[in-house]
Design a protein around this motif. Structure first.
Motif, mmCIF file in Angstrom:
data_model
loop_
_atom_site.group_PDB
_atom_site.id
_atom_site.type_symbol
_atom_site.label_atom_id
_atom_site.label_comp_id
_atom_site.label_asym_id
_atom_site.label_seq_id
_atom_site.Cartn_x
_atom_site.Cartn_y
_atom_site.Cartn_z
ATOM 1 N N LYS A 209 113.541 27.253 -5.320
ATOM 2 C CA LYS A 209 112.589 27.785 -6.306
ATOM 3 C C LYS A 209 113.013 27.407 -7.719
ATOM 4 N N CYS A 210 112.015 27.268 -8.582
ATOM 5 C CA CYS A 210 112.301 26.991 -9.991
ATOM 6 C C CYS A 210 112.880 28.260 -10.623
ATOM 7 N N ALA A 211 114.004 28.104 -11.331
ATOM 8 C CA ALA A 211 114.676 29.263 -11.919
ATOM 9 C C ALA A 211 113.867 29.880 -13.049
ATOM 10 N N LEU A 212 112.878 29.131 -13.569
ATOM 11 C CA LEU A 212 112.085 29.656 -14.686
ATOM 12 C C LEU A 212 110.788 30.294 -14.254
ATOM 13 N N CYS A 213 109.993 29.572 -13.440
ATOM 14 C CA CYS A 213 108.672 30.111 -13.075
ATOM 15 C C CYS A 213 108.632 30.665 -11.649
ATOM 16 N N GLY A 214 109.643 30.309 -10.836
ATOM 17 C CA GLY A 214 109.698 30.816 -9.481
ATOM 18 C C GLY A 214 108.872 30.024 -8.483
ATOM 19 N N ILE B 221 115.262 23.726 -12.205
ATOM 20 C CA ILE B 221 113.918 24.019 -12.727
ATOM 21 C C ILE B 221 112.988 22.869 -12.310
ATOM 22 N N ASP B 222 111.715 23.180 -12.163
ATOM 23 C CA ASP B 222 110.785 22.154 -11.667
ATOM 24 C C ASP B 222 110.246 21.276 -12.796
ATOM 25 N N SER B 223 109.544 20.214 -12.401
ATOM 26 C CA SER B 223 109.066 19.252 -13.398
ATOM 27 C C SER B 223 108.021 19.862 -14.329
ATOM 28 N N ALA B 224 107.261 20.851 -13.826
ATOM 29 C CA ALA B 224 106.250 21.501 -14.666
ATOM 30 C C ALA B 224 106.919 22.226 -15.831
ATOM 31 N N CYS B 225 108.016 22.959 -15.534
ATOM 32 C CA CYS B 225 108.726 23.685 -16.591
ATOM 33 C C CYS B 225 109.448 22.718 -17.526
ATOM 34 N N LEU B 226 109.941 21.637 -16.958
ATOM 35 C CA LEU B 226 110.598 20.609 -17.762
ATOM 36 C C LEU B 226 109.607 20.076 -18.803
HETATM 37 ZN ZN LIG Z 1 109.072 26.150 -13.133
#
Ligand SMILES: [Zn+2]
Length: 268
Positions: A2-7, A28-33
């Protein structure tokens, strides 16, 4: 994963590592990046945000802030210069007025210790003698045989390694009749605990000079810990005595009982 920012769910191919403190890594995922303004090809920025806490990254996204590498770099440089200046000033001041047992400098006039933890990164700490609760020393010993040329060093050093060189053979013991084994200290690790529950750890090499410093440091720390322990028990005694006096004043205990207990507390 899971992405540590958005889950949101992510895979190892579509996520980037971020340091979440205590040496732990999250992804973290590419969307949050992208929300942080960092492209998939911007390796520099991806490495830089590893130094940020997950909370500060989350705040940046919430506030619509974008990560700027050039801003980050100049801030880092400024901080580094500031640290360097502070480090050098304190180091000089302590050196002039204290006793240097590298990596520690003891100042007896102000009752403070300067910890030169990493002179390359300008990492230092300053502590008052009175903050020190106790300390421990771990000696990392390696047995070497003089019949063998290859020497294996055991590692496992905690904290900051001050000097990398090894080689101070501090003791010798005989093995069997054919092979003599030498005992070598490859690292000496100090862990100093403070009254507030925090601690500082640093290591010295087994080099002769470092072993000498380690012995001096041990001696000085022992003195400080003994002094702190006796002064805290002294103040305990004092409050016991005050309490006893109020018991006497209130007529709860007799003068005789008071005198007896007083002698006991003061050890006379
Ligand atoms: Zn994310």
């Amino acid at each position: 994963m899971k992405c540590a920012l958005c889950g949101n769910k992510t895979t190892m191919f579509t996520s980037w590592p971020v340091n979440v403190g205590h040496g732990l890594i999250e992804k973290i995922d590419s969307a949050c990046l992208l929300k942080l303004g960092i492209k998939k090809t911007d390796i520099r920025s991806q490495n830089a945000i590893k130094r940020f806490s997950i909370d500060s990254l989350r705040k940046m996204i919430e506030n619509g802030e974008k990560f700027s590498y050039s801003e980050y770099k100049s801030e880092l440089k400024y901080q580094k210069n500031l640290n360097k200046e502070n480090y050098e000033n304190y180091f000089a001041e302590f050196k002039e007025n204290g006793s240097v047992y590298y990596p520690l400098i003891f100042r007896y006039d102000t009752k403070q210790i300067f910890f030169a933890l990493d002179f390359l990164q300008n990492v230092y700490q300053i502590h008052s003698f009175s903050e020190i609760y106790d300390f421990k020393i771990d000696k990392n010993e390696t047995f070497i045989s003089n019949t063998k040329k290859d020497i294996s060093f055991s590692k496992g050093i905690t904290g900051y390694l001050i000097a990398g060189s090894t080689g101070g053979v501090i003791g010798a013991s005989s093995g069997n009749s054919n092979t003599k084994t030498l005992k070598e200290v490859s690292a000496i690790t100090f862990t100093i605990r403070f009254y507030d529950g925090s601690y500082t750890s640093f290591a010295l090499s087994g080099h002769t000079e470092d072993v000498a410093n380690a012995n001096k440091i041990e001696l000085e720390l022992k003195k400080i810990v003994n002094e702190n322990n006796s002064s805290s028990s002294k103040s305990n005694n004092l409050s016991d005595l005050r309490e006893l006096k109020s018991l006497l004043d209130e007529g709860i205990i007799t003068q005789e009982e008071f005198d007896l207990k007083k002698k006991e507390i003061l050890g006379i």
